[in-house]
Design an enzyme around this catalytic site. Sequence first.
Site, PDB file in Angstrom:
ATOM      1  CB  THR A  20      -0.938  -0.126   1.245  1.00 11.72           C
ATOM      2  OG1 THR A  20      -2.009   0.933   0.929  1.00 11.72           O
ATOM      3  CG2 THR A  20      -0.229   0.195   2.396  1.00 11.72           C
ATOM      4  N   GLY A  22       3.008   4.400   0.928  1.00  9.81           N
ATOM      5  CA  GLY A  22       3.761   4.741   2.141  1.00  9.81           C
ATOM      6  C   GLY A  22       4.340   3.506   2.832  1.00  9.81           C
ATOM      7  CB  SER A  27      12.701   2.837   1.176  1.00 10.68           C
ATOM      8  OG  SER A  27      11.981   3.954   1.133  1.00 10.68           O
ATOM      9  CD  GLU A  43       3.611   4.155  -8.331  1.00 11.63           C
ATOM     10  OE1 GLU A  43       2.787   3.452  -8.574  1.00 11.63           O
ATOM     11  OE2 GLU A  43       3.897   4.403  -6.826  1.00 11.63           O
ATOM     12  CG  ASP A  90       8.263   1.925  -6.638  1.00 10.69           C
ATOM     13  OD1 ASP A  90       7.744   1.284  -5.799  1.00 10.69           O
ATOM     14  OD2 ASP A  90       8.737   2.987  -6.320  1.00 10.69           O
ATOM     15  CG  ASP A  96      -1.189   0.213 -11.950  1.00  9.46           C
ATOM     16  OD1 ASP A  96      -1.327   1.310 -10.951  1.00  9.46           O
ATOM     17  OD2 ASP A  96      -0.569   0.020 -12.628  1.00  9.46           O
ATOM     18  NE  ARG A 154       5.342   9.186   0.551  1.00 16.13           N
ATOM     19  CZ  ARG A 154       4.669   8.240  -0.090  1.00 16.13           C
ATOM     20  NH1 ARG A 154       5.610   7.197  -0.741  1.00 16.13           N
ATOM     21  NH2 ARG A 154       3.639   8.077  -0.272  1.00 16.13           N
ATOM     22  CD  GLU A 159       1.026  10.116  -0.954  1.00 15.11           C
ATOM     23  OE1 GLU A 159       1.068   9.538  -1.984  1.00 15.11           O
ATOM     24  OE2 GLU A 159       1.563  10.169   0.069  1.00 15.11           O
TER      25      GLU A 159
HETATM   26  N1  LIG Z   1      12.660   0.606   6.525  1.00  9.84           N
HETATM   27  C1  LIG Z   1      12.346   1.687   6.955  1.00  9.84           C
HETATM   28  N2  LIG Z   1      12.229   2.191   8.036  1.00  9.84           N
HETATM   29  C2  LIG Z   1      11.880   3.487   8.140  1.00  9.84           C
HETATM   30  N3  LIG Z   1      11.012   4.327   7.589  1.00  9.84           N
HETATM   31  C3  LIG Z   1      10.974   3.721   6.014  1.00  9.84           C
HETATM   32  C4  LIG Z   1      11.426   2.509   5.704  1.00  9.84           C
HETATM   33  N4  LIG Z   1      11.349   2.305   4.266  1.00  9.84           N
HETATM   34  C5  LIG Z   1      10.728   3.599   4.133  1.00  9.84           C
HETATM   35  N5  LIG Z   1      10.291   4.409   5.097  1.00  9.84           N
HETATM   36  C6  LIG Z   1      10.006   5.671   5.109  1.00  9.84           C
HETATM   37  O1  LIG Z   1       8.579   5.526   5.112  1.00  9.84           O
HETATM   38  C7  LIG Z   1       8.140   6.453   4.051  1.00  9.84           C
HETATM   39  C8  LIG Z   1       7.559   5.883   2.680  1.00  9.84           C
HETATM   40  O2  LIG Z   1       8.426   5.090   1.962  1.00  9.84           O
HETATM   41  P1  LIG Z   1       8.418   4.886   0.337  1.00  9.84           P
HETATM   42  O3  LIG Z   1       9.456   3.906   0.047  1.00  9.84           O
HETATM   43  O4  LIG Z   1       8.309   6.385  -0.245  1.00  9.84           O
HETATM   44  O5  LIG Z   1       7.023   4.076   0.365  1.00  9.84           O
HETATM   45  P2  LIG Z   1       6.011   3.814  -1.087  1.00  9.84           P
HETATM   46  O6  LIG Z   1       7.073   3.809  -2.163  1.00  9.84           O
HETATM   47  O7  LIG Z   1       5.723   2.395  -0.483  1.00  9.84           O
HETATM   48  O8  LIG Z   1       4.884   4.840  -0.850  1.00  9.84           O
HETATM   49  C9  LIG Z   1       9.317   7.396   3.661  1.00  9.84           C
HETATM   50  O9  LIG Z   1       9.420   8.697   4.365  1.00  9.84           O
HETATM   51  C10 LIG Z   1      10.659   6.453   4.026  1.00  9.84           C
HETATM   52  O10 LIG Z   1      11.775   7.460   4.106  1.00  9.84           O
HETATM   53  N1  LIG Z   2      -3.133   3.043 -10.223  1.00 10.38           N
HETATM   54  C1  LIG Z   2      -3.442   4.132  -9.497  1.00 10.38           C
HETATM   55  N2  LIG Z   2      -4.291   4.863  -9.184  1.00 10.38           N
HETATM   56  C2  LIG Z   2      -4.415   5.789  -8.305  1.00 10.38           C
HETATM   57  N3  LIG Z   2      -3.406   6.234  -7.496  1.00 10.38           N
HETATM   58  C3  LIG Z   2      -1.998   5.706  -7.994  1.00 10.38           C
HETATM   59  C4  LIG Z   2      -1.911   4.591  -8.781  1.00 10.38           C
HETATM   60  N4  LIG Z   2      -0.775   4.167  -8.619  1.00 10.38           N
HETATM   61  C5  LIG Z   2      -0.175   4.921  -7.684  1.00 10.38           C
HETATM   62  N5  LIG Z   2      -0.997   5.903  -7.251  1.00 10.38           N
HETATM   63  C6  LIG Z   2      -0.725   6.897  -6.395  1.00 10.38           C
HETATM   64  C7  LIG Z   2      -0.620   6.681  -4.821  1.00 10.38           C
HETATM   65  C8  LIG Z   2       0.412   7.480  -4.270  1.00 10.38           C
HETATM   66  O1  LIG Z   2      -0.221   8.784  -3.700  1.00 10.38           O
HETATM   67  C9  LIG Z   2       1.281   7.971  -5.522  1.00 10.38           C
HETATM   68  C10 LIG Z   2       2.638   6.788  -5.746  1.00 10.38           C
HETATM   69  O2  LIG Z   2       2.260   5.734  -4.886  1.00 10.38           O
HETATM   70  P1  LIG Z   2       3.204   5.230  -3.710  1.00 10.38           P
HETATM   71  O3  LIG Z   2       2.662   3.882  -3.233  1.00 10.38           O
HETATM   72  O4  LIG Z   2       3.741   5.945  -2.798  1.00 10.38           O
HETATM   73  O5  LIG Z   2       4.634   4.589  -4.777  1.00 10.38           O
HETATM   74  O6  LIG Z   2       0.623   7.409  -6.769  1.00 10.38           O
END
Ligand SMILES: Nc1ncnc2c1ncn2[C@@H]1O[C@H](COP(=O)(O)OP(=O)(O)O)[C@@H](O)[C@H]1O
Ligand SMILES: Nc1ncnc2c1ncn2[C@H]1C[C@H](O)[C@@H](COP(=O)(O)O)O1
Length: 223
Positions: A20, A22, A27, A43, A90, A96, A154, A159
């Site tokens: 999901t 965040g 990362s 992405e 990623d 989707d 983040r 969001e």
């Molecule tokens: N292993 C981890 N430990 C602590 N914080 C993390 C870790 N991985 C990601 N984060 C933090 O969580 C937030 C969301 O990470 P992100 O990789 O952007 O998530 P996603 O790509 O799933 O949306 C960022 O602020 C990131 O720095």
């Molecule tokens: N397919 C999608 N439809 C709506 N929103 C989406 C889709 N794929 C990604 N998103 C949104 C959700 C987040 O706000 C950003 C980036 O996703 P993340 O899980 O942080 O990589 O895009």
Amino acid sequence: MKANNKYGIPSDAVITIAGTVGVGKSSMTHALSNELGFRTSLEKVDGNPYLDKFYRDFERWSFHLQVYFLAERFKEQKRIFEYGGGFIQDRSIYEDTGIFAKMHYEKGTMNETDYNTYKSLFDAMVMTPYFPHPDLLIYLEGSFDDVLTRLKSRGRQMEQDTPIEYWREMYDRYEEWINNFNTCPVMRININDYDLYNDEDSIEPILERVGNFIQTSRNLIKA
Ligand SMILES: Nc1ncnc2c1ncn2[C@@H]1O[C@H](COP(=O)(O)OP(=O)(O)O)[C@@H](O)[C@H]1O
Ligand SMILES: Nc1ncnc2c1ncn2[C@H]1C[C@H](O)[C@@H](COP(=O)(O)O)O1
């Protein structure tokens, strides 16, 4: 099969990171690609012309956004195919359709005609040679509160401005989706079982598991 790493992960492997918003996909994508010397398929949020508008008005922009994401993922899929693999991706394309488009359709923020058009476009794209299934889908999971804390830390404004119920609905749908997902091998990782920032070595057991997983599933396919 060639593997340039001590974990025996084939150099042409494609590993996709799901979970999901965040939870930590980007990362983890960077961490795995650094360790393995694989390319990343990211992405991109910056430069997405619909995302901000979508968060302000789901009904108006959900179809546009889905088509945009689909086009982006298709281009990435083609790139992965042309390089012959060796990628950490990623987010999977399965999310989707299985999470986002479905959720907006079922909640009434995407109409039936648009949803059907989207699905037929999706199906047509998936039927091309550019869409071999990934070797492994790594599913990142954690408690809703932990995920929300990460999402908040983040700090993407669009969001933050979205009601918490949206993230809860998505979180619940993800759980159901992964419990029924069987398109490719899945490895689940709890986000409390590693710490990319304070304990770099915590990636090691993950890489070992990934190596074992991919070798086993490729051997099964050969047998
Ligand atoms: N292993 C981890 N430990 C602590 N914080 C993390 C870790 N991985 C990601 N984060 C933090 O969580 C937030 C969301 O990470 P992100 O990789 O952007 O998530 P996603 O790509 O799933 O949306 C960022 O602020 C990131 O720095
Ligand atoms: N397919 C999608 N439809 C709506 N929103 C989406 C889709 N794929 C990604 N998103 C949104 C959700 C987040 O706000 C950003 C980036 O996703 P993340 O899980 O942080 O990589 O895009």
